[in-house]
Design an enzyme around this catalytic site. Structure first.
Site, mmCIF file in Angstrom:
data_model
loop_
_atom_site.group_PDB
_atom_site.id
_atom_site.type_symbol
_atom_site.label_atom_id
_atom_site.label_comp_id
_atom_site.label_asym_id
_atom_site.label_seq_id
_atom_site.Cartn_x
_atom_site.Cartn_y
_atom_site.Cartn_z
ATOM 1 N N HIS A 101 0.827 -1.201 0.000
ATOM 2 C CA HIS A 101 0.000 0.000 0.000
ATOM 3 C C HIS A 101 0.870 1.264 0.000
ATOM 4 C CE1 HIS A 101 -3.379 2.393 2.239
ATOM 5 N NE2 HIS A 101 -3.191 2.831 1.021
ATOM 6 N N GLU A 104 2.418 1.600 -3.318
ATOM 7 C CA GLU A 104 1.438 2.118 -4.289
ATOM 8 C C GLU A 104 1.404 3.643 -4.231
ATOM 9 O OE1 GLU A 104 -2.586 3.716 -3.954
ATOM 10 O OE2 GLU A 104 -2.861 1.655 -3.278
ATOM 11 N N HIS A 105 1.430 4.184 -3.022
ATOM 12 C CA HIS A 105 1.438 5.642 -2.875
ATOM 13 C C HIS A 105 2.773 6.237 -3.332
ATOM 14 C CE1 HIS A 105 -2.069 6.786 -0.133
ATOM 15 N NE2 HIS A 105 -2.231 5.493 -0.334
ATOM 16 N N GLU A 177 4.437 9.664 2.593
ATOM 17 C CA GLU A 177 3.327 8.785 2.261
ATOM 18 C C GLU A 177 3.126 7.666 3.273
ATOM 19 O OE1 GLU A 177 1.254 9.275 -0.369
ATOM 20 O OE2 GLU A 177 2.362 11.129 -0.757
ATOM 21 N N GLU A 202 -4.581 7.064 6.842
ATOM 22 C CA GLU A 202 -5.630 6.434 6.036
ATOM 23 C C GLU A 202 -6.094 5.136 6.700
ATOM 24 O OE1 GLU A 202 -4.469 5.527 1.973
ATOM 25 O OE2 GLU A 202 -6.236 4.279 1.701
#
Ligand SMILES: [Zn+2]
Length: 1003
Positions: A101, A104-105, A177, A202
């Site tokens: 994740h 991905e960012h 991130e 998040e």
């Protein structure tokens, strides 16, 4: 973004989305061109392996592989201008640090060719893309985009390839991130060190959603042997264990062409894509052995149980009933496409709709509020699973629920399913294949992602008509085919997990304590030297984030690439049953008819108004005429693609204090079933049932549960609706219908011991709404079907009641509004047939108001609204551009990058309300001051022409988003905004200048 929801969980979810323009199936079409490819043919480093026509989806699939790297490629040629690209990597983490994740960012933070910060977000303003995003699923990461413009496609492809294969992965990107230690106030080393980072926040936000929390644990425990045992998105308590080195290592092994699957879709030529992908990325690699395959799950020899604790839900209808329980069964390997298809259908038969055995046995047992999360078929892991249970039950009822589930399985094995239900399901598949949406490419890529990820054949998956034939054949040869499957996969299956979840009052407190301990541990481990470095890195990050960006390396479209005019949609107006206006829009709908109607709320007594949303959500589910609610549901499934009713509030396009209030009826069906569908509507209008109190209670509880579960994902919307409540009269009604007021009302009703007084309001509402007094209708269908459709509409309208004397509107201030003449072809038609009756409140005074809702979550949703001007005012276009400009050039940086929120920005709604918002925000007070600073920033006019052009591109990308044949003309029908008005608005958008922007910012 992270979520398992993108993965094609439901086969039947696929074709909410067949795309437009497939009627132009003509010689020389993209399908014919694709069929010319020869197996073994070599194109730009790739070899063609397979070419397959799939006529039921109007597409041709071309499968290829890349010679040097082994990269896999699927191209789907289809007569659709909304072209899509995606690249997918198999990412199989073995811990919960969230490495896939965070990666991905981070890859979106700059790459070799495009080293500027955040090229991905920057491209949003330099492109006419119809979709751009990235997703981390449990076992793959997907990067899709779509656009209708060929030049734009090449630009975006270049940025995506460079991001995925050659990212910078700078340490500061990882800190921004992923996670970092930083002083609460980064410029003040005296303030305490805390955890910051976008993914960190998040994920803290994500797990405040109890349904998602439950789903995550369910998957972890049911498939405990490999990657499915961990949280791919990241557990906030494990994220701080990830190092920058580990991140880079994960990229090197997983984001390699040998571990990649490329997908392209649409009407652009394949060769161009292959050439660019080969030259810009693949030539720079050699084949590796990625070793990312997920082993088959070891089957259990006996069932297991598991219990988890979660945060308590302050919106729960009954605080003593907050337990969730489900029983899940491991099914088959998803690469076995026919078995998967069968089990998917079987799952729908078991849990879908009020006629299914589990609906009857569980939901109607009055034990809980709704099914448990992930009910039914789940196909996004290597082995699919089926899950069923209840949420909102008392802890003592766990055993009862388990017994009901076991008993229901036995009953199904004994009795099987009614033939009519199986037919209804196959009918649904037929509709899904014909109904067209504008994002078919995106639907396809997510539909095939999981199966392809495990070396299944994606083309096999697309041949849905074959599967239906094969299914019918099996059923014919063996009438107990489905019962045997139930026995095999449910009754005799020892790989079964019973999972329960109950709230713990102090759950969030305990989580906070664990986080504090983790923090302490991290801080204590720092040497004095490292502490100093941490402080300096914090400053460095701020400096970097505040530095003006040179984005000139990025490709961009120009404002001149935007089409100056829009294509006009031809509409035909007519009266039916003497004076009811009907709008007809002939479209290539693949043999589907779309019928809609709007009925006014103007005569409805005020005290009934708050119950309108509830009325809407139950009116098509309570039974009608000779049909009980079960038979009605059955008929709707057999004959329609859905019939629904929703509240409808439309602000006027020229006065902020005027609006239209009504309800919207929507429905769709195959051409051949139109008479049956219209008959159902007649029965609902003339003879709806309001007797079944217990059934009504079930529906209310489900509605309350859904609303409550939706808050964590839509907190910013609730905040914005509330904030605009006192600014316009329409805002007040919005809050009543879709805001927190509505959530609270439904919760109160769900808690009532005697629900009859509410039920008795429904027939009263019916009297005012379900008649043709103040109605208008619309039909979208093929030209051949129109005359039949108009007959059916005429019959329907003649058959429903019309008040003998005109009812007086409740509020006296009604203005009648006729649309301006429309240009159709070359003729000017006077379309005054549709006269909309708007409510206006001349004495309305907008006022300021502040509300803070305390939600039991560790993150905030902030909304601030300002009343501006209506759609047709000259300033509207400037404000629209300004909102985009502020988002891209100021708010994104301040709220997301510096503030650590998941998102934030400004928008202008049709109602003329200008909204600042933030989403999953660790701050709140300082976000308000950021909003203020944004306004000051705009007033100072510190932006360049390039910035304005970028904002225009972004606004036009939204304005020009493709519209499906079923939705053509809907703007005109619902809001009265004609194509001519849109064209005028378009010209205003083009004309917006720097002076206009500064001017509106100062107003
Ligand atoms: Zn994310």
């Amino acid at each position: 973004m992270w979520g398992r929801y993108l993965a094609a969980r439901r086969l039947l979810g696929l074709s909410r989305t067949l795309s437009q323009k497939s009627w132009r199936w003509k010689s020389g079409s993209v399908n014919e061109r694709a069929l010319q490819y020869k197996i073994g043919e070599r194109i730009h480093g790739f070899t063609v392996n397979q070419v397959t026509a799939v006529p039921e989806l109007f597409l041709t699939a071309v499968k290829l592989s890349h010679e040097n790297t082994g990269a896999k490629y699927l191209h789907v040629a289809r007569e659709d201008s909304n072209n899509l690209f995606s690249v997918q990597f198999r990412t199989t983490p073995l811990d919960s640090t969230g490495v896939p994740h965070i990666l991905e960012h981070t890859v979106l933070c700059g790459s070799q060719k495009y080293p500027c910060r955040d090229p991905f977000f920057k491209m949003l303003n330099r492109s006419l893309s119809t979709f751009m995003n990235a997703f981390t699923a449990s076992d793959y990461t997907l990067y899709p985009f779509s656009t209708q413009n060929p030049k734009d496609f090449q630009n975006l492809l270049s940025v995506y390839l460079d991001a995925a294969f050659f990212p910078c992965l700078r340490q500061l990107d990882f800190w921004q991130e992923g996670w970092r230690l930083e002083h609460e106030n980064p410029t003040d080393p005296q303030t305490p060190l805390v955890f910051k980072g976008i993914v960190f926040n998040e994920m803290k936000g994500a797990f405040t959603d109890n349904e998602r929390f439950f789903s995550q644990h369910l998957q972890n425990k049911l498939l405990p042997d490999h990657t499915y045992a961990v949280i791919s998105g990241g557990d906030p308590l494990s994220i701080p264990d990830l190092t920058w080195e580990q991140l880079k290592q994960f990229h090197a092994t997983h984001y390699h062409p040998s571990n990649a699957r490329f997908f392209t879709y649409g009407n652009f030529p394949l060769e161009q894509h292959l050439k660019q992908i080969h030259e810009e990325a693949l030539t720079k690699f050699h084949r590796i052995e990625p070793n990312t395959a997920i082993p088959v799950q070891q089957l259990w020899d006996k069932p297991r149980e598991h219990h988890v604790k979660c945060g308590s839900d302050s919106f729960a209808t009954d605080p003593t009933k907050q337990t969730t329980i489900s029983v899940s069964f491991l099914l088959t390997d998803i690469t076995d496409t026919f078995e998967t298809f069968t089990l998917n259908l079987l799952s729908s038969l078991l849990v879908g709709g009020p006629n299914s055995p589990f609906y009857k046995a569980l939901l109607e047992a009055n034990l809980g509020t709704d099914f448990s999360p992930d009910v039914g078929f789940n196909g996004c892991t290597r082995e699919a699973y089926f899950s069923v249970g209840l949420q909102g039950i008392a802890e003592k009822d766990i055993e009862t629920v388990k017994q009901i589930i076991a008993r229901t399985i036995d009953e199904v094995i004994e009795k099987g399913f009614e033939e009519e239900r199986i037919e209804a399901l196959l009918h649904k598949i037929e509709i899904q294949m014909k109904h067209q949406s504008t994002s078919f490419g995106l639907a396809l890529t997510s539909y095939i992602a999981s199966c392809w990820n495990h070396e299944g054949d994606p083309v096999e998956l697309l041949k849905i008509a074959d599967k239906v034939t094969q299914f019918r054949q099996h059923l014919k040869e063996n009438p107990t085919f489905l019962q045997e499957k139930v026995k095999q996969y449910f009754k005799d299956n020892p790989h079964r997990l019973t999972m329960s979840m109950s709230p713990d009052e102090s759950y969030y407190e305990k989580q906070a304590k664990l986080e504090a301990e983790k923090l302490k541990q991290k801080v204590n481990a720092l040497s004095e030297e490292e502490k100093k470095e941490t402080y300096e890195k914090g400053l460095e990050l701020i400096a970097l984030q505040s530095k003006p960006q040179d984005t000139s390396c990025l490709p961009a479209l120009k404002v001149s690439d935007i089409a100056p005019t829009i294509p006009f949609t031809e509409l035909e107006m007519a009266f039916a049953a003497d004076e009811i206006p009907v709008q007809y829009c002939a479209q290539p709908t693949n043999g589907m008819v779309y019928f809609r109607a709007v009925s006014s709320l103007n005569t409805l007594p005020e005290e009934l108004k708050p119950y309108v949303p509830l009325f809407c959500s139950v009116i098509t589910k309570m039974g009608c005429g000779a049909l009980g609610y079960r038979e009605q549901a059955q008929q709707m499934e057999l004959k329609t693609g859905g019939m629904s009713v929703s509240p409808h509030i439309i602000p006027d396009d020229s006065h902020l204090d005027a609006y239209e209030q009504g309800v919207l009826f929507s429905s769709l069906c195959l051409d051949r079933n139109l008479p049956d569908m219209m008959h159902l509507w007649s029965e609902i209008f003339n003879n709806p049932h309001f007797e079944e109190e217990e059934h009504f209670r079930v529906l209310v509880k489900m509605t309350a549960q859904e609303l409550s579960n939706g808050i964590p994902d839509s907190g910013h919307l609730y905040a914005s609706v509330r904030a605009s409540k006192t600014l316009t009269p329409a805002g007040e009604l919005q809050e009543m219908f879709i805001g927190m007021d509505q959530v609270k009302l439904i919760k109160r009703i769900a808690e009532m011991s005697d629900i009859k007084p509410v039920l008795r309001k429904l027939p009263r509402i019916k009297k005012y709404l379900l008649n043709s007094d103040n109605m208008r209708c619309s039909v979208n269908a093929t030209p051949q079907q129109m005359s039949q459709a108009s007959k059916e509409v005429e019959n329907f309208l003649k058959g429903i009641t019309r008040s003998k004397k005109e009812r007086k509107p409740v509020r006296p201030h009604v203005i009648e509004k006729s649309p301006e003449p429309m240009l159709v072809g070359r003729e000017r038609l006077n379309c005054s047939q549709i006269t909309r009756k708007l409510i206006t409140e001349p004495t309305f005074k907008p006022c300021q108001m502040k509300t803070h809702f305390l939600l039991p979550f560790p993150v905030n949703y902030v909304g601030e609204c300002i009343r501006t001007v209506p759609y047709t005012a000259p300033d509207y276009a400037s404000l629209q551009i300004l909102a985009r400009l502020m988002t891209a050039k100021f708010l994104h940086r301040e709220i997301r990058e510096k503030g650590g929120a998941y998102g934030g920005g400004a928008t202008l709604s049709h109602s003329g309300i200008f909204t600042f918002y933030s989403y999953r925000d660790p701050n709140s007070i300082s976000t308000f001051s950021t909003f203020e600073k944004a306004a000051e920033w705009a007033q100072a006019g510190e932006f360049a022409q390039q910035d304005i052009d970028e904002a225009k591109l972004a606004v036009f990308a939204a304005v020009d988003a493709p519209i499906a044949p079923s939705d053509k003309g809907m703007n005109h029908f619902l809001t009265g905004i004609s194509d001519e008005m849109k064209q005028r608005h378009r010209e205003q958008l083009f004309a917006v200048s720097s002076d206009h922007l500064i001017d509106v910012a100062n107003k």
